[in-house]
Design an enzyme around this catalytic site. Structure first.
Site, PDB file in Angstrom:
ATOM      1  N   ASP A   1       0.843  -1.198   0.000  1.00 45.77           N
ATOM      2  CA  ASP A   1       0.000   0.000   0.000  1.00 45.77           C
ATOM      3  C   ASP A   1       0.878   1.248   0.000  1.00 45.77           C
ATOM      4  O   ASP A   1       2.021   1.205   0.464  1.00 45.77           O
ATOM      5  CB  ASP A   1      -0.857   0.080   1.277  1.00 45.77           C
ATOM      6  CG  ASP A   1      -1.768  -1.106   1.427  1.00 45.77           C
ATOM      7  OD1 ASP A   1      -2.077  -1.752   0.419  1.00 45.77           O
ATOM      8  OD2 ASP A   1      -2.152  -1.373   2.583  1.00 45.77           O
TER       9      ASP A   1
HETATM   10  N1  URA Z   1      -1.156  -5.963   3.777  1.00 43.45           N
HETATM   11  C1  URA Z   1      -1.661  -4.718   3.786  1.00 43.45           C
HETATM   12  O1  URA Z   1      -2.720  -4.466   4.343  1.00 43.45           O
HETATM   13  N2  URA Z   1      -0.950  -3.754   3.174  1.00 43.45           N
HETATM   14  C2  URA Z   1       0.222  -3.960   2.561  1.00 43.45           C
HETATM   15  O2  URA Z   1       0.815  -3.025   2.035  1.00 43.45           O
HETATM   16  C3  URA Z   1       0.730  -5.268   2.572  1.00 43.45           C
HETATM   17  C4  URA Z   1       0.023  -6.256   3.180  1.00 43.45           C
END
Ligand code: URA
Length: 233
Positions: A102
């Site tokens: 993310d």
């Molecule tokens: N899980 C998430 O919620 N975000 C990420 O960036 C990676 C794994």
């Protein structure tokens, strides 16, 4: 492969532009001798404007992704490609992120132009551990270790339960979570399912690889030995 195609595929320009680079004498060998488009030369011996040619196809890199950077080739704001040489986003085959982090997650992101390798890394069959350091908005309630390990946790709008995951509690609001699959926003959604909220998320490892030797925003090319380490955690 012909030199013009090879160099164009590495993102240096269109074939026409690369043909001009030859005419302008910008492409040379290691001794500075001007090369011609139909010369036969080893990749390592080619220089563009005096600089070694970028790595050939089969490029895999580890990037220490900072927060606030998006895993996308085109988007508003800062992109992971902005942290790499600008030519890398124009390579053919494309240099893709291996899964995604993310925008607000920091840590180890792998990128490769090898489709087979990409699938091997992300496939749940290979069960490669992905290690996340999690900071929570609320205190852990106590049943998360068992719930995440159960293999029965069902996230909203998913059709199959999550694979068992290991949670190592490190403080009332801090934990390390090891996943063996990668579903959309998985860590955030797992904690949301327990009524909590992920405040900060950092990926410290994938398989046997960590962030050693990398500062935030830095990247390095992975060698064959790194790929062995990746698959032999
Ligand atoms: N899980 C998430 O919620 N975000 C990420 O960036 C990676 C794994």
């Amino acid at each position: 492969m012909k030199l013009v195609k090879l160099i164009a595929n590495l993102g240096y320009g269109s074939r026409k532009q690369v043909q001009w680079m030859f005419r302008e004498g910008r492409i040379t060998d290691a001794d500075g001798e001007v090369l011609y488009a139909d010369d036969q030369v080893a990749h390592e011996a080619i220089r563009v404007d005096g600089e070694p040619l970028d790595p050939p196809v089969g490029l895999t890199i580890a990037l220490y992704k900072p927060r606030g950077v998006t895993c996308s080739i085109k988007d508003k704001g800062r992109l992971v490609y902005d942290l790499l040489p600008s030519r890398f986003r124009d390579r053919d085959p494309v240099l893709s992120t291996v899964g995604r982090l993310d925008r607000d997650t920091s840590g180890l992101l792998l990128m490769t132009d090898d489709g087979g390798l990409l699938h091997r890394i992300i496939s749940p069959k290979s069960k490669l551990p992905k290690v996340y350091e999690v900071e929570l908005a609320e205190d852990l309630r106590g049943d998360e270790v068992a719930l995440f390990a159960s293999g029965t946790l069902m996230l909203e709008s998913e059709k199959t339960p999550l694979m068992p995951a290991e949670l190592d509690v490190q403080g009332p609001r801090n934990a390390r979570l090891v996943l063996h699959e990668g579903r959309y926003h998985q860590v955030r959604r797992m904690f949301a399912a327990t009524g909590n909220h992920v405040q900060a998320l950092h990926r410290s490892g994938v398989g046997g690889l960590g962030l050693e030797g990398l500062e935030e925003g830095q990247w390095r090319q992975l060698a064959a030995a790194d790929l062995e380490t990746l698959f032999a955690p």
